[in-house]
Write a protein that holds these residues in place. Structure first.
Motif, mmCIF file in Angstrom:
data_model
loop_
_atom_site.group_PDB
_atom_site.id
_atom_site.type_symbol
_atom_site.label_atom_id
_atom_site.label_comp_id
_atom_site.label_asym_id
_atom_site.label_seq_id
_atom_site.Cartn_x
_atom_site.Cartn_y
_atom_site.Cartn_z
ATOM 1 N N LYS A 1 0.836 -1.186 0.000
ATOM 2 C CA LYS A 1 0.000 0.000 0.000
ATOM 3 C C LYS A 1 0.878 1.246 0.000
ATOM 4 C CE LYS A 1 -3.945 -1.843 2.447
ATOM 5 N NZ LYS A 1 -4.819 -1.661 3.598
ATOM 6 N N PHE A 2 0.430 2.232 -0.752
ATOM 7 C CA PHE A 2 1.160 3.494 -0.803
ATOM 8 C C PHE A 2 0.730 4.438 0.321
ATOM 9 C CE2 PHE A 2 1.327 2.265 -5.383
ATOM 10 C CZ PHE A 2 2.676 2.030 -5.415
ATOM 11 N N PHE A 3 -0.499 4.272 0.787
ATOM 12 C CA PHE A 3 -1.021 5.106 1.864
ATOM 13 C C PHE A 3 -1.642 4.218 2.928
ATOM 14 C CE2 PHE A 3 -1.125 7.805 -1.888
ATOM 15 C CZ PHE A 3 -0.511 8.947 -1.417
ATOM 16 N N THR A 4 -1.682 4.733 4.140
ATOM 17 C CA THR A 4 -2.332 4.038 5.239
ATOM 18 C C THR A 4 -3.049 5.076 6.091
ATOM 19 O OG1 THR A 4 -2.019 2.462 7.024
ATOM 20 C CG2 THR A 4 -0.322 4.135 6.768
ATOM 21 N N VAL A 6 -3.819 6.297 9.846
ATOM 22 C CA VAL A 6 -3.397 6.199 11.243
ATOM 23 C C VAL A 6 -4.150 7.268 12.026
ATOM 24 C CG1 VAL A 6 -1.447 6.392 12.836
ATOM 25 C CG2 VAL A 6 -1.113 5.368 10.579
ATOM 26 N N ASP A 7 -4.945 6.834 12.996
ATOM 27 C CA ASP A 7 -5.750 7.757 13.813
ATOM 28 C C ASP A 7 -6.630 8.655 12.954
ATOM 29 O OD1 ASP A 7 -4.613 6.725 16.149
ATOM 30 O OD2 ASP A 7 -2.949 8.163 16.075
ATOM 31 N N GLY A 8 -7.170 8.086 11.880
ATOM 32 C CA GLY A 8 -8.068 8.849 11.007
ATOM 33 C C GLY A 8 -7.357 9.766 10.029
ATOM 34 N N ILE A 9 -6.037 9.724 10.010
ATOM 35 C CA ILE A 9 -5.261 10.588 9.105
ATOM 36 C C ILE A 9 -4.586 9.710 8.057
ATOM 37 C CG2 ILE A 9 -3.355 12.228 8.923
ATOM 38 C CD1 ILE A 9 -3.901 12.967 11.856
ATOM 39 N N LYS A 10 -4.750 10.087 6.802
ATOM 40 C CA LYS A 10 -4.127 9.337 5.706
ATOM 41 C C LYS A 10 -2.654 9.734 5.613
ATOM 42 C CE LYS A 10 -5.431 7.861 1.134
ATOM 43 N NZ LYS A 10 -6.294 8.118 -0.023
ATOM 44 N N LYS A 11 -1.769 8.730 5.679
ATOM 45 C CA LYS A 11 -0.331 8.996 5.650
ATOM 46 C C LYS A 11 0.333 8.140 4.572
ATOM 47 C CE LYS A 11 0.131 10.314 10.444
ATOM 48 N NZ LYS A 11 0.889 10.167 11.679
ATOM 49 N N ALA A 12 1.421 8.668 4.037
ATOM 50 C CA ALA A 12 2.198 7.944 3.031
ATOM 51 C C ALA A 12 3.056 6.882 3.720
ATOM 52 C CB ALA A 12 3.079 8.903 2.246
ATOM 53 N N THR A 13 3.267 5.789 3.015
ATOM 54 C CA THR A 13 4.119 4.711 3.536
ATOM 55 C C THR A 13 5.501 4.813 2.906
ATOM 56 O OG1 THR A 13 3.499 3.165 1.790
ATOM 57 C CG2 THR A 13 2.112 3.201 3.770
ATOM 58 N N PRO A 14 6.480 4.119 3.469
ATOM 59 C CA PRO A 14 7.819 4.104 2.865
ATOM 60 C C PRO A 14 7.818 3.573 1.423
ATOM 61 C CG PRO A 14 7.936 3.301 5.106
ATOM 62 C CD PRO A 14 6.478 3.449 4.773
ATOM 63 N N LEU A 15 6.843 2.737 1.082
ATOM 64 C CA LEU A 15 6.761 2.226 -0.285
ATOM 65 C C LEU A 15 6.517 3.354 -1.280
ATOM 66 C CD1 LEU A 15 6.780 -0.236 -2.135
ATOM 67 C CD2 LEU A 15 4.327 -0.478 -1.706
ATOM 68 N N LEU A 16 5.707 4.338 -0.915
ATOM 69 C CA LEU A 16 5.468 5.489 -1.791
ATOM 70 C C LEU A 16 6.756 6.288 -1.977
ATOM 71 C CD1 LEU A 16 3.512 7.267 -3.413
ATOM 72 C CD2 LEU A 16 3.167 8.574 -1.311
ATOM 73 N N ILE A 17 7.494 6.488 -0.904
ATOM 74 C CA ILE A 17 8.765 7.220 -0.994
ATOM 75 C C ILE A 17 9.738 6.475 -1.907
ATOM 76 C CG2 ILE A 17 10.758 8.032 0.330
ATOM 77 C CD1 ILE A 17 8.778 8.406 2.690
#
Length: 130
Positions: A1-4, A6-17
């Protein structure tokens, strides 16, 4: 996954970077390798394969590169000067004057970097005026 989430906030994952880093390197490779390969070698196999790899990387990010080319005003003139330099280098080699590979690649890098840097600098100056 490129995004996840966390606590209702969409965050980028290291895979996207990682994906962004790989794609940026594709663009850099495509832009500077095509003219630079002629200054490095005249071996037809190396010239052909490096251009194929450059084009494949360029094709995958064509829309991004086309947008960047519009934003980077001095990139096309810089590439034109690089091509002129490589042409002059090839002519000089025909007449027996050889330019070392390190110098040729340095000139290509400085010209392309200068075109990009000048474009970014001018854009920032325009934004600061407004």
């Amino acid at each position: 996954k490129f995004f996840t989430v966390v606590d209702g906030i969409k965050k980028a994952t290291p895979l996207l970077i990682c994906l962004v880093a790989v794609e940026i390197s594709d663009v850099v490779f495509a832009v500077d390798s095509i003219p630079a390969v002629f200054g490095v070698t005249e071996d037809p196999f190396i010239v052909f394969t490096s251009n194929i790899f450059a084009i494949t990387g360029l094709r995958s990010l064509y829309t991004v590169l086309s947008e960047a080319a519009q934003d980077l005003k001095y990139l096309e003139p810089a590439v034109a000067v690089v091509l002129g330099f490589i042409g002059a280098k090839m002519i000089a080699e025909y007449f027996g004057f050889f330019i070392p590979i390190q110098i040729a690649l340095s000139v290509v890098a400085v010209l392309l970097g200068g075109g990009i840097g000048l474009s970014v600098f001018e854009k920032q100056a325009r934004l600061n005026e407004n």
